[in-house]
Design an enzyme around this catalytic site. Structure first.
Site, PDB file in Angstrom:
ATOM      1  N   ARG A  18       0.804  -1.234   0.000  1.00 53.75           N
ATOM      2  CA  ARG A  18       0.000   0.000   0.000  1.00 53.75           C
ATOM      3  C   ARG A  18       0.836   1.283   0.000  1.00 53.75           C
ATOM      4  O   ARG A  18       0.292   2.380   0.018  1.00 53.75           O
ATOM      5  CB  ARG A  18      -0.964  -0.019   1.191  1.00 53.75           C
ATOM      6  CG  ARG A  18      -2.171  -0.905   0.932  1.00 53.75           C
ATOM      7  CD  ARG A  18      -3.029  -1.036   2.166  1.00 53.75           C
ATOM      8  NE  ARG A  18      -2.414  -1.889   3.177  1.00 53.75           N
ATOM      9  CZ  ARG A  18      -2.696  -1.835   4.464  1.00 53.75           C
ATOM     10  NH1 ARG A  18      -3.563  -0.962   4.926  1.00 53.75           N
ATOM     11  NH2 ARG A  18      -2.102  -2.657   5.318  1.00 53.75           N
ATOM     12  N   LYS A  25       9.348  -1.015   2.054  1.00 54.68           N
ATOM     13  CA  LYS A  25       8.681  -0.133   3.023  1.00 54.68           C
ATOM     14  C   LYS A  25       9.605   0.368   4.125  1.00 54.68           C
ATOM     15  O   LYS A  25       9.599   1.561   4.455  1.00 54.68           O
ATOM     16  CB  LYS A  25       7.481  -0.860   3.639  1.00 54.68           C
ATOM     17  CG  LYS A  25       6.794  -0.042   4.698  1.00 54.68           C
ATOM     18  CD  LYS A  25       5.390  -0.471   4.970  1.00 54.68           C
ATOM     19  CE  LYS A  25       5.277  -1.765   5.701  1.00 54.68           C
ATOM     20  NZ  LYS A  25       3.880  -2.070   6.047  1.00 54.68           N
ATOM     21  N   THR A  82       4.571 -14.206   9.739  1.00 58.84           N
ATOM     22  CA  THR A  82       5.451 -13.726  10.810  1.00 58.84           C
ATOM     23  C   THR A  82       6.119 -14.889  11.560  1.00 58.84           C
ATOM     24  O   THR A  82       7.261 -14.770  12.007  1.00 58.84           O
ATOM     25  CB  THR A  82       4.667 -12.851  11.808  1.00 58.84           C
ATOM     26  OG1 THR A  82       3.465 -13.540  12.178  1.00 58.84           O
ATOM     27  CG2 THR A  82       4.276 -11.513  11.185  1.00 58.84           C
ATOM     28  N   GLY A 139      -4.872  -8.493  14.925  1.00 56.68           N
ATOM     29  CA  GLY A 139      -5.092  -9.701  15.701  1.00 56.68           C
ATOM     30  C   GLY A 139      -5.724  -9.313  17.038  1.00 56.68           C
ATOM     31  O   GLY A 139      -5.243  -8.406  17.707  1.00 56.68           O
ATOM     32  N   ASN A 227       1.709   1.796   6.872  1.00 60.85           N
ATOM     33  CA  ASN A 227       1.245   0.990   5.743  1.00 60.85           C
ATOM     34  C   ASN A 227       1.059   1.807   4.477  1.00 60.85           C
ATOM     35  O   ASN A 227       0.944   1.249   3.389  1.00 60.85           O
ATOM     36  CB  ASN A 227      -0.076   0.299   6.090  1.00 60.85           C
ATOM     37  CG  ASN A 227       0.145  -0.795   7.122  1.00 60.85           C
ATOM     38  OD1 ASN A 227       1.012  -1.640   6.968  1.00 60.85           O
ATOM     39  ND2 ASN A 227      -0.607  -0.741   8.204  1.00 60.85           N
ATOM     40  N   ALA A 380      30.484  45.051  -2.254  1.00 64.80           N
ATOM     41  CA  ALA A 380      29.415  44.327  -2.957  1.00 64.80           C
ATOM     42  C   ALA A 380      29.914  43.761  -4.275  1.00 64.80           C
ATOM     43  O   ALA A 380      30.676  44.398  -4.995  1.00 64.80           O
ATOM     44  CB  ALA A 380      28.246  45.274  -3.208  1.00 64.80           C
ATOM     45  N   TYR A 387      38.980  29.117  -9.319  1.00 70.13           N
ATOM     46  CA  TYR A 387      39.055  27.930 -10.171  1.00 70.13           C
ATOM     47  C   TYR A 387      39.554  28.340 -11.537  1.00 70.13           C
ATOM     48  O   TYR A 387      38.982  29.231 -12.177  1.00 70.13           O
ATOM     49  CB  TYR A 387      37.645  27.331 -10.261  1.00 70.13           C
ATOM     50  CG  TYR A 387      37.536  26.039 -11.024  1.00 70.13           C
ATOM     51  CD1 TYR A 387      38.368  24.958 -10.730  1.00 70.13           C
ATOM     52  CD2 TYR A 387      36.573  25.889 -12.021  1.00 70.13           C
ATOM     53  CE1 TYR A 387      38.237  23.761 -11.417  1.00 70.13           C
ATOM     54  CE2 TYR A 387      36.438  24.693 -12.704  1.00 70.13           C
ATOM     55  CZ  TYR A 387      37.278  23.626 -12.406  1.00 70.13           C
ATOM     56  OH  TYR A 387      37.143  22.450 -13.087  1.00 70.13           O
ATOM     57  N   SER A 405      34.062  47.490  -4.303  1.00 70.35           N
ATOM     58  CA  SER A 405      32.980  46.712  -4.901  1.00 70.35           C
ATOM     59  C   SER A 405      33.361  46.179  -6.278  1.00 70.35           C
ATOM     60  O   SER A 405      34.177  46.780  -6.979  1.00 70.35           O
ATOM     61  CB  SER A 405      31.737  47.600  -5.040  1.00 70.35           C
ATOM     62  OG  SER A 405      31.273  47.925  -3.759  1.00 70.35           O
ATOM     63  N   ARG A 440      42.146  49.129 -13.418  1.00 71.36           N
ATOM     64  CA  ARG A 440      41.024  49.321 -14.327  1.00 71.36           C
ATOM     65  C   ARG A 440      41.340  50.535 -15.201  1.00 71.36           C
ATOM     66  O   ARG A 440      42.214  51.344 -14.874  1.00 71.36           O
ATOM     67  CB  ARG A 440      39.707  49.542 -13.589  1.00 71.36           C
ATOM     68  CG  ARG A 440      39.708  50.672 -12.588  1.00 71.36           C
ATOM     69  CD  ARG A 440      38.283  50.967 -12.120  1.00 71.36           C
ATOM     70  NE  ARG A 440      38.177  51.248 -10.713  1.00 71.36           N
ATOM     71  CZ  ARG A 440      38.250  52.471 -10.173  1.00 71.36           C
ATOM     72  NH1 ARG A 440      38.489  53.517 -10.921  1.00 71.36           N
ATOM     73  NH2 ARG A 440      38.115  52.635  -8.874  1.00 71.36           N
TER      74      ARG A 440
HETATM   75  C1  UD1 Z   1       0.429  -8.805  12.385  1.00 72.23           C
HETATM   76  C2  UD1 Z   1      -0.064  -9.694  13.496  1.00 72.23           C
HETATM   77  C3  UD1 Z   1      -1.348  -9.109  14.106  1.00 72.23           C
HETATM   78  C4  UD1 Z   1      -1.084  -7.696  14.602  1.00 72.23           C
HETATM   79  C5  UD1 Z   1      -0.504  -6.853  13.479  1.00 72.23           C
HETATM   80  C6  UD1 Z   1      -0.059  -5.522  14.026  1.00 72.23           C
HETATM   81  C7  UD1 Z   1       0.564 -11.975  12.860  1.00 72.23           C
HETATM   82  C8  UD1 Z   1       0.092 -13.242  12.266  1.00 72.23           C
HETATM   83  N1  UD1 Z   1      -0.328 -11.016  12.955  1.00 72.23           N
HETATM   84  O1  UD1 Z   1      -0.556  -8.822  11.375  1.00 72.23           O
HETATM   85  O2  UD1 Z   1      -1.776  -9.917  15.184  1.00 72.23           O
HETATM   86  O3  UD1 Z   1      -2.293  -7.138  15.078  1.00 72.23           O
HETATM   87  O4  UD1 Z   1       0.652  -7.490  12.882  1.00 72.23           O
HETATM   88  O5  UD1 Z   1       0.299  -4.685  12.950  1.00 72.23           O
HETATM   89  O6  UD1 Z   1       1.700 -11.866  13.262  1.00 72.23           O
HETATM   90  N2  UD1 Z   1       6.703  -9.896   8.015  1.00 72.23           N
HETATM   91  C9  UD1 Z   1       7.836 -10.569   7.632  1.00 72.23           C
HETATM   92  N3  UD1 Z   1       7.699 -11.758   6.979  1.00 72.23           N
HETATM   93  C10 UD1 Z   1       6.498 -12.294   6.701  1.00 72.23           C
HETATM   94  C11 UD1 Z   1       5.344 -11.598   7.099  1.00 72.23           C
HETATM   95  C12 UD1 Z   1       5.472 -10.404   7.764  1.00 72.23           C
HETATM   96  O7  UD1 Z   1       8.952 -10.107   7.873  1.00 72.23           O
HETATM   97  O8  UD1 Z   1       6.470 -13.376   6.104  1.00 72.23           O
HETATM   98  C13 UD1 Z   1       6.842  -8.605   8.711  1.00 72.23           C
HETATM   99  C14 UD1 Z   1       6.253  -7.459   7.932  1.00 72.23           C
HETATM  100  O9  UD1 Z   1       7.219  -6.834   7.122  1.00 72.23           O
HETATM  101  C15 UD1 Z   1       5.768  -6.523   9.019  1.00 72.23           C
HETATM  102  C16 UD1 Z   1       5.438  -7.469  10.168  1.00 72.23           C
HETATM  103  O10 UD1 Z   1       6.126  -8.669   9.920  1.00 72.23           O
HETATM  104  O11 UD1 Z   1       6.763  -5.651   9.465  1.00 72.23           O
HETATM  105  C17 UD1 Z   1       3.956  -7.700  10.324  1.00 72.23           C
HETATM  106  O12 UD1 Z   1       3.484  -8.295   9.133  1.00 72.23           O
HETATM  107  P1  UD1 Z   1       2.083  -7.930   8.527  1.00 72.23           P
HETATM  108  O13 UD1 Z   1       1.925  -8.666   7.248  1.00 72.23           O
HETATM  109  O14 UD1 Z   1       1.880  -6.474   8.520  1.00 72.23           O
HETATM  110  O15 UD1 Z   1       1.133  -8.618   9.602  1.00 72.23           O
HETATM  111  P2  UD1 Z   1      -0.361  -8.320   9.868  1.00 72.23           P
HETATM  112  O16 UD1 Z   1      -1.170  -9.189   9.005  1.00 72.23           O
HETATM  113  O17 UD1 Z   1      -0.603  -6.862   9.816  1.00 72.23           O
HETATM  114 MG    MG Z   2       0.530  -5.107   9.217  1.00 69.24          MG
END
Ligand code: UD1
Ligand code: MG
Length: 457
Positions: A18, A25, A82, A139, A227, A380, A387, A405, A440
Site C-alpha cells: 500500500r 517499506k 510472521t 489480531g 502501511n 558588494a 578555479y 565593490s 582598471r
Molecule cells: C500482524 C499480526 C497481528 C497484529 C498486526 C499488528 C501476525 C500473524 N499477525 O498482522 O496480530 O495485530 O501485525 O500490525 O503476526 N513480516 C515478515 N515476513 C512475513 C510476514 C510479515 O517479515 O512473512 C513482517 C512485515 O514486514 C511486518 C510485520 O512482519 O513488518 C507484520 O506483518 P504484517 O503482514 O503487517 O502482519 P499483519 O497481518 O498486519
Molecule cells: Mg501489518
C-alpha cells in the site's frame, strides 16, 4: 528482573504493497532516517547481545541502505508469515536468551515500553497490546473470564464476537527462547491466509501452562505501523511535535512547534529562538541566544552564542562563532568558518573559507577557498576567482583590508594587511600591505561625443 541475555528480532521482510513504491517499506524515511533505522536505534538502547533483522522484499537493498556491521541479516526469500520469519531467525538466537520481537515498520516504539515488556516476560511470554476504537485488521487479544490471555485470533480468522474485541496485538512481544524454539516447530498454516502466524504461539503457551502477560500501552502512536504514505506523513508529524516539545522543555523558543523539521540531532541552548519553516539536518548545535529566522536550512553545523541568522539562509558543514549576523539569503557551504562578529549579508556564497573576527561580506559575493583576516571589508559583488578550469587556488586577505565593490580576486593571490583595492579591479598579482591597488581603465571624457540617433526611414 532476572538478568537474562537479550536478543532482538526485527521483522522487515514485507513489501508494503500500500506504499505504492519501488522502495521496500522499511527504507522509507521518517525524520530523514529509514523506518528500520529508527527501530534499530531503539533496539540498541536496550543493549541486546544480538540484533537479527529478517529482510526479504527488496533483497539486498535493505542491508545495503542500513549499512550496519552490528546486525545479523537473515533473508526470508518467501514471506510465508510472521511465524515463518521467526523460524528463519531462530538458528541465530542464543538458546538461553529472551527475544524481543519488533517490527521494522513500527518506528516510534518506546524503549520504556520494551523494557516493561521484557520485565513482564522474563523467560516466558509477554505481549504489547493496545485498545483501538476500530480494531479492524488487527489480531484480537482473546481473554478468559478471569481476564487471562487465551489466544490471539487474526482478523480474517475471527468470529463476529471476537471481532468486537478492542484490545489488539501490536505485533511486539517478548518470549523466552527455549519456549520459542519448541513453539515455532509446532506452527502450521491452517488458517484463512495460509500463513505461519507467530501469534499462534500464544495458544501454545496457554496449552503448555506457560504464563502469558500483557503490557497495555495508552500511546497508540508508539505502536502505529506504517502501511501507506498517509501513515508515514502522520507519524512524521507525531515525531516532529515530540522533538519540538523536548526543545521547548530545554528552553528553546519555537515560534510554532508545528512548523519545524529536525532530521537528525538538534542541540539548542536556552533562549535559542527558531522561527517557522526551518529544517535541521544531521548534527546541529545552536548555542544560547542564537536566533534563526524563518525558512532556514541548516545541516551539520555549529552556531555560536548570540548569532542571528536572518530568513532563507542555507548552511552546510559550517562553524560560526559568537555574535555573527548572517543573511537573509546567505549560502554558507562546507568548510566555512566565521569568527566572532562577522557579518554575512544577502546573496553571499562562502565555501571552504575562514573569515576573521568583525569582517563584513555584506552583499552579492562569492568567497571560495579563502582566508580573510580581522576587520576585512569585502565590497558588494566581489568574487574570488578560485578555479582556473582545472585546479582550485587560495585567496589570502590580511587584517583591515578593504576590497572595493565588484572586484575579482584571481587566485592564487594575497592582499596585504590594511591594503585597499579600488572598486572594479581585476587583481591578478599580490597587492601590498597598506597601499591602494587599482587595476582598471582610467575614467576619461570624450569631448564632443554624440549619441547615435535613430535613422529616419
Ligand atoms: C500482524 C499480526 C497481528 C497484529 C498486526 C499488528 C501476525 C500473524 N499477525 O498482522 O496480530 O495485530 O501485525 O500490525 O503476526 N513480516 C515478515 N515476513 C512475513 C510476514 C510479515 O517479515 O512473512 C513482517 C512485515 O514486514 C511486518 C510485520 O512482519 O513488518 C507484520 O506483518 P504484517 O503482514 O503487517 O502482519 P499483519 O497481518 O498486519
Ligand atoms: Mg501489518
Amino acid at each position: 528482573m532476572p538478568s537474562t541475555l537479550l536478543n532482538v528480532v526485527i521483522l522487515a521482510a514485507g513489501k508494503g504493497t500500500r506504499m505504492y513504491s519501488q522502495l521496500p517499506k522499511v527504507l522509507h524515511k521518517l525524520a530523514g532516517k529509514p523506518l528500520l533505522g529508527h527501530v534499530i536505534d531503539s533496539a540498541r538502547q536496550l543493549k541486546p547481545a544480538k540484533i537479527v533483522v529478517v529482510y526479504g522484499y527488496g533483497g539486498e537493498a535493505v542491508p545495503e541502505a542500513i549499512a550496519d556491521q552490528g546486525i545479523i541479516w537473515v533473508k526470508q526469500t518467501e514471506q510465508l508469515g510472521t511465524g515463518h520469519a521467526l523460524q528463519q531467525a531462530m538458528p541465530h538466537l542464543d538458546s538461553d536468551a529472551t527475544t524481543l520481537i519488533l517490527l521494522g515498520d513500527v518506528p516510534l516504539v518506546s524503549v520504556e515500553s520494551c523494557q516493561g515488556l521484557l520485565q513482564k516476560a522474563g523467560q516466558q511470554l509477554a505481549l504489547l497490546t493496545v485498545n483501538k476504537a476500530d480494531s479492524t485488521g488487527y489480531g484480537r487479544i482473546v481473554r478468559n473470564a478471569n481476564a487471562g490471555i487465551e489466544a490471539i485470533v487474526e482478523h480474517k480468522d475471527a468470529s463476529e464476537q471476537q471481532r468486537s474485541i478492542n484490545e489488539v496485538n501490536t505485533g511486539i512481544m517478548a518470549v523466552g527462547n527455549s519456549h520459542l524454539a519448541t513453539w515455532l516447530k509446532r506452527l502450521g498454516n491452517d488458517n484463512q491466509q495460509r500463513e505461519y502466524y507467530l501469534t499462534d504461539i500464544v495458544a501454545m503457551a496457554v496449552q503448555d501452562g506457560v504464563p502469558v502477560s500483557a503490557e497495555i500501552t495508552q500511546d497508540e502512536s508508539q505502536v502505529a505501523g506504517v502501511n501507506s504514505k498517509q501513515d508515514l506523513a502522520g507519524l512524521e508529524r507525531v515525531y516532529q511535535l515530540r522533538y519540538a516539545t523536548r526543545l521547548m522543555q530545554a528552553g528553546v523558543t519555537l515560534h510554532d512547534p508545528f512548523r519545524i523539521d529536525v532530521r537528525g540531532d538538534l542541540h539548542a541552548g536556552s533562549d535559542a529562538e527558531i522561527d517557522v519553516g526551518c529544517v535541521f539536518e544531521g548534527k546541529v548545535t545552536l548555542a544560547d541566544g542564537v536566533r534563526i529566522g524563518a525558512y532556514c536550512i541548516i545541516k551539520d553545523s555549529n552556531i555560536g552564542a548570540g548569532t542571528v541568522v536572518a530568513p532563507f539562509s542555507h548552511m552546510d558543514q559550517v562553524n560560526i562563532a559568537n555574535d555573527c549576523r548572517i543573511g537573509p539569503y546567505a549560502r554558507l557551504r562546507p568548510g566555512t568558518e566565521l569568527s566572532a562578529q562577522a557579518h554575512i549579508g544577502n546573496f553571499v556564497e562562502i565555501k571552504n573559507s575562514q573569515v576573521g573576527a568583525g569582517s563584513n561580506i555584506n552583499h552579492l559575493s562569492y568567497i571560495g577557498d579563502s582566508t580573510l583576516g580581522k576587520q576585512v571589508n569585502i565590497g558588494a559583488g566581489t568574487i574570488t576567482c578560485n578555479y582556473d578550469g582545472a585546479n582550485k587556488h587560495r585567496t589570502v586577505i590580511g587584517d583591515n583590508a578593504f576590497i572595493g565593490s565588484d572586484t575579482q580576486l584571481v587566485a592564487p593571490v594575497t592582499i596585504g594587511d590594511g591594503a585597499t583595492i579600488g572598486a572594479g579591479s581585476t587583481i591578478t598579482k599580490n597587492a601590498p600591505a597598506g597601499e591602494l591597488t587599482i587595476s582598471r581603465g582610467r575614467q576619461t571624457i570624450i569631448k564632443g561625443w554624440k549619441r547615435p540617433v535613430k535613422a529616419k526611414k
